[in-house]
Design a protein around this motif. Structure first.
Motif, PDB file in Angstrom:
ATOM      1  N   HIS A 127      -0.690  35.353  13.377  1.00  0.00           N
ATOM      2  CA  HIS A 127      -0.249  34.985  12.028  1.00  0.00           C
ATOM      3  C   HIS A 127       0.848  35.894  11.507  1.00  0.00           C
ATOM      4  N   PHE A 128       0.683  37.199  11.652  1.00  0.00           N
ATOM      5  CA  PHE A 128       1.750  38.128  11.273  1.00  0.00           C
ATOM      6  C   PHE A 128       1.989  39.109  12.416  1.00  0.00           C
ATOM      7  N   GLY A 129       1.130  40.075  12.544  1.00  0.00           N
ATOM      8  CA  GLY A 129       1.280  41.063  13.609  1.00  0.00           C
ATOM      9  C   GLY A 129       1.601  42.446  13.071  1.00  0.00           C
ATOM     10  N   ILE A 130       0.675  42.997  12.281  1.00  0.00           N
ATOM     11  CA  ILE A 130       0.883  44.328  11.709  1.00  0.00           C
ATOM     12  C   ILE A 130       1.193  45.355  12.790  1.00  0.00           C
ATOM     13  N   VAL A 131       0.474  45.256  13.892  1.00  0.00           N
ATOM     14  CA  VAL A 131       0.654  46.276  14.925  1.00  0.00           C
ATOM     15  C   VAL A 131       2.058  46.227  15.523  1.00  0.00           C
ATOM     16  N   VAL A 132       2.695  45.064  15.520  1.00  0.00           N
ATOM     17  CA  VAL A 132       4.066  44.966  16.031  1.00  0.00           C
ATOM     18  C   VAL A 132       5.002  45.778  15.138  1.00  0.00           C
ATOM     19  N   VAL A 133       4.781  45.693  13.836  1.00  0.00           N
ATOM     20  CA  VAL A 133       5.568  46.490  12.891  1.00  0.00           C
ATOM     21  C   VAL A 133       5.291  47.975  13.103  1.00  0.00           C
ATOM     22  N   GLU A 134       4.038  48.311  13.367  1.00  0.00           N
ATOM     23  CA  GLU A 134       3.686  49.713  13.599  1.00  0.00           C
ATOM     24  C   GLU A 134       4.357  50.253  14.864  1.00  0.00           C
ATOM     25  N   TYR A 135       4.442  49.426  15.890  1.00  0.00           N
ATOM     26  CA  TYR A 135       5.194  49.837  17.076  1.00  0.00           C
ATOM     27  C   TYR A 135       6.623  50.210  16.676  1.00  0.00           C
ATOM     28  N   MET A 136       7.248  49.309  15.926  1.00  0.00           N
ATOM     29  CA  MET A 136       8.649  49.492  15.548  1.00  0.00           C
ATOM     30  C   MET A 136       8.838  50.743  14.699  1.00  0.00           C
ATOM     31  N   ALA A 137       7.938  50.957  13.745  1.00  0.00           N
ATOM     32  CA  ALA A 137       8.046  52.125  12.873  1.00  0.00           C
ATOM     33  C   ALA A 137       7.857  53.419  13.652  1.00  0.00           C
ATOM     34  N   ALA A 138       6.998  53.379  14.667  1.00  0.00           N
ATOM     35  CA  ALA A 138       6.706  54.584  15.454  1.00  0.00           C
ATOM     36  C   ALA A 138       7.766  54.882  16.501  1.00  0.00           C
ATOM     37  N   GLY A 139       8.671  53.929  16.745  1.00  0.00           N
ATOM     38  CA  GLY A 139       9.704  54.152  17.739  1.00  0.00           C
ATOM     39  C   GLY A 139       9.374  53.579  19.104  1.00  0.00           C
ATOM     40  N   ALA A 140       8.285  52.806  19.196  1.00  0.00           N
ATOM     41  CA  ALA A 140       7.927  52.148  20.455  1.00  0.00           C
ATOM     42  C   ALA A 140       8.547  50.749  20.460  1.00  0.00           C
ATOM     43  N   ILE A 141       9.271  50.413  21.498  1.00  0.00           N
ATOM     44  CA  ILE A 141       9.937  49.109  21.579  1.00  0.00           C
ATOM     45  C   ILE A 141       8.884  48.000  21.597  1.00  0.00           C
ATOM     46  N   PRO A 142       8.956  47.024  20.669  1.00  0.00           N
ATOM     47  CA  PRO A 142       7.944  45.966  20.640  1.00  0.00           C
ATOM     48  C   PRO A 142       8.208  44.882  21.684  1.00  0.00           C
ATOM     49  N   ILE A 143       7.135  44.450  22.345  1.00  0.00           N
ATOM     50  CA  ILE A 143       7.182  43.307  23.257  1.00  0.00           C
ATOM     51  C   ILE A 143       6.066  42.380  22.791  1.00  0.00           C
ATOM     52  N   ALA A 144       6.418  41.311  22.084  1.00  0.00           N
ATOM     53  CA  ALA A 144       5.428  40.452  21.434  1.00  0.00           C
ATOM     54  C   ALA A 144       5.539  39.017  21.912  1.00  0.00           C
ATOM     55  N   HIS A 145       4.481  38.262  21.650  1.00  0.00           N
ATOM     56  CA  HIS A 145       4.491  36.857  22.044  1.00  0.00           C
ATOM     57  C   HIS A 145       5.497  36.082  21.194  1.00  0.00           C
ATOM     58  N   ASN A 146       6.196  35.179  21.834  1.00  0.00           N
ATOM     59  CA  ASN A 146       7.275  34.432  21.194  1.00  0.00           C
ATOM     60  C   ASN A 146       6.728  33.261  20.368  1.00  0.00           C
ATOM     61  N   SER A 147       6.009  33.602  19.299  1.00  0.00           N
ATOM     62  CA  SER A 147       5.433  32.577  18.433  1.00  0.00           C
ATOM     63  C   SER A 147       5.094  33.164  17.072  1.00  0.00           C
ATOM     64  N   ALA A 148       4.928  32.281  16.098  1.00  0.00           N
ATOM     65  CA  ALA A 148       4.400  32.600  14.767  1.00  0.00           C
ATOM     66  C   ALA A 148       5.040  33.834  14.122  1.00  0.00           C
TER      67      ALA A 148
END
Length: 472
Positions: free
Chosen positions: A367-388
């Protein structure tokens, strides 16, 4: 549609008659937060505590009640909010213990699970509201079938919806006869059973829409969720997009540099079936196979690379999934390169994110993906599912360049991981910097502002009503 309306009407009539029998309860000057699982450790719990803090800041006299099925005290909940999420409450909340939480657990209903949980939530909602009836009832867990009950008892009903309980996408997946965690192979292989399940879903979706129309305010966490809720509930004027709070302030203080000789990918998610940890393990095994065929003189390609699965276990079922995932690691030959870190503290999580090269999130239609934002904020390159949510709101390419990767299949996830490994330090730093800048759009501060703005009208109404009652 008529069948759904009839079933739903009978249920609401029963609740209405029950409320008359019990009597119109006096409503207290308080906000009740319906969150049966206050130890789930996910983004929904973070929303709960940030919402409580926001309400306390807006009106210190407005008591905050937590309806929970956990054995908790005001002190333990406040301590957990601070320890697990870094959220310091302004005052201790009050706790109302729910003893019928098993009514909403999936294991209670081997068949017709969604229907059982929906009806069970009405029982749990009645238990909550009979213990204590607040002026405002806020559901932060997605139990929409509690809304008619709260509305009939005279509460202002507010929802923060992370994910629609049922949607047209789910109906379409059943009709396409694709096997998934919520559509077993027996049904997927049968045309008749698939049609029957699609009809069942359609009836449930209409009932869900009728329940949703009982809210006075619906906050949603993403563009994807907003489009679904608008379609199902049909209350466009009462829906507000409020992105969930992400701990970007703490994480953005972490250095962007990473150790180039000791690389690990991190996956932060509850150990639930929809999080698709199995896909991550297969993608990681795929990556290692590719690396083993490459230049073994490189320290990374000599085996100095790991995958860390970090998450919480809510119950014995989740613990069983961890056991199965460890077994899968053995089958894939990667058991010595995968770490399982269960129920880590917030401080430990920050440290893990601060050293990760990239973060993986493979849930379909997150639905959103808080942890994806946390990856980005921490400096870890996000690799997420291509949906939603990740696709529509978060991992969106900027004019200055990409902020991460989107993938669908095991092969695509493995390819994205390989690309991250092969990046030069300068390129990785550039992408990480862009990602961190975008993550600022989803901060706790922004959530606080948007939540208060969305709630302002309702809070003003109950203040006014409360003052009139006090005067009389």
């Amino acid at each position: 549609m008529y069948v759904a309306a009839l079933v739903f009407g009978i249920l609401i009539a029963a609740v209405w008659l029950g409320s008359i029998f019990i009597g119109r309860r006096k409503k207290e000057y308080a906000v009740g937060f319906f969150h049966p699982y206050t130890n789930d450790g996910g983004g929904g719990e973070r929303v709960l505590w940030c919402a409580v803090r926001a309400i306390q800041a807006e009106d210190p006299d407005l008591a905050c009640i937590i309806y929970t099925g956990d054995d908790a005290t005001p002190q333990s909940l406040a301590s957990r909010a601070h320890r697990q999420f870094g959220v310091k409450l302004n005052s201790l909340p009050k706790v109302m213990r729910l003893h019928r939480r098993h009514w909403v657990e999936s294991r209670t209903y081997p068949f017709l699970t969604l229907l059982g949980q929906s009806l069970g939530s009405m029982v749990l909602g009645m238990e909550a509201l009979m213990q204590f009836t607040p002026l405002i009832f806020i559901d932060t867990s997605g139990y929409a079938f509690t809304y008619p009950i709260a509305c009939l008892l005279g509460c202002k009903v507010v929802s923060y919806t992370h994910y629609p309980t049922i949607s047209s996408d789910m109906v379409a997946k059943v009709l396409s006869r694709r096997a998934a965690f919520n559509n077993n192979l027996v049904i997927a292989r049968s045309c008749f059973l698939s049609i029957l399940k699609a009809i069942y879903y359609q009836i449930l979706m209409i009932s869900y829409g009728l329940a949703g129309r009982c809210v006075h305010l619906a906050m949603v966490n993403s563009s994807w969720t907003k489009s679904h809720i608008e379609k199902i509930w049909g209350i466009h004027d009462r829906i507000k997009l409020v992105y969930p709070p992400c701990d970007t302030r703490t994480l953005q203080e972490l250095p962007l540099e990473r150790n180039s000789t000791s690389i690990y990918f991190i996956s932060v998610a509850q150990f639930r079936p929809e999080k698709a940890h199995g896909m991550q393990l297969e993608a990681f095994a795929n990556l290692l196979n590719r690396l083993n065929k490459g230049n073994n003189s490189d320290p990374v390609r000599s085996g100095n690379i790991r995958l860390k699965l970090v998450g919480s276990c809510r119950n014995e079922e989740d613990k069983g999934r961890v056991v199965n995932l460890k077994q899968r690691c053995s089958e894939l030959g990667i058991a010595d390169k995968v770490d399982f870190l269960i129920n880590v503290s917030y401080r430990e999580l920050v440290e893990l994110l601060g050293a990760a090269t990239a973060g993986i999130h493979s849930m379909i239609d997150e639905h959103f993906g808080i942890v994806v934002v946390e990856y980005m904020a921490a400096g870890a390159i996000p690799i997420a599912h291509n949906s939603a949510g990740p696709k529509m709101d978060i991992v969106v390419e900027q004019s200055a360049g990409k902020v991460g990767f989107l993938a669908t299949s095991v092969d695509e996830f493995a390819s994205a991981m390989m690309e991250v490994i092969n990046m030069s330090m300068e390129k990785r730093m550039e992408m990480a910097s862009l990602a961190r800048e975008r993550a600022k759009l989803f901060s706790e501060t922004q959530f606080d502002q948007d939540f208060k703005a969305a709630m302002s009208k309702i809070l003003a109404e109950i203040r006014s009503s409360h003052k009139e009652n006090v005067c009389t």
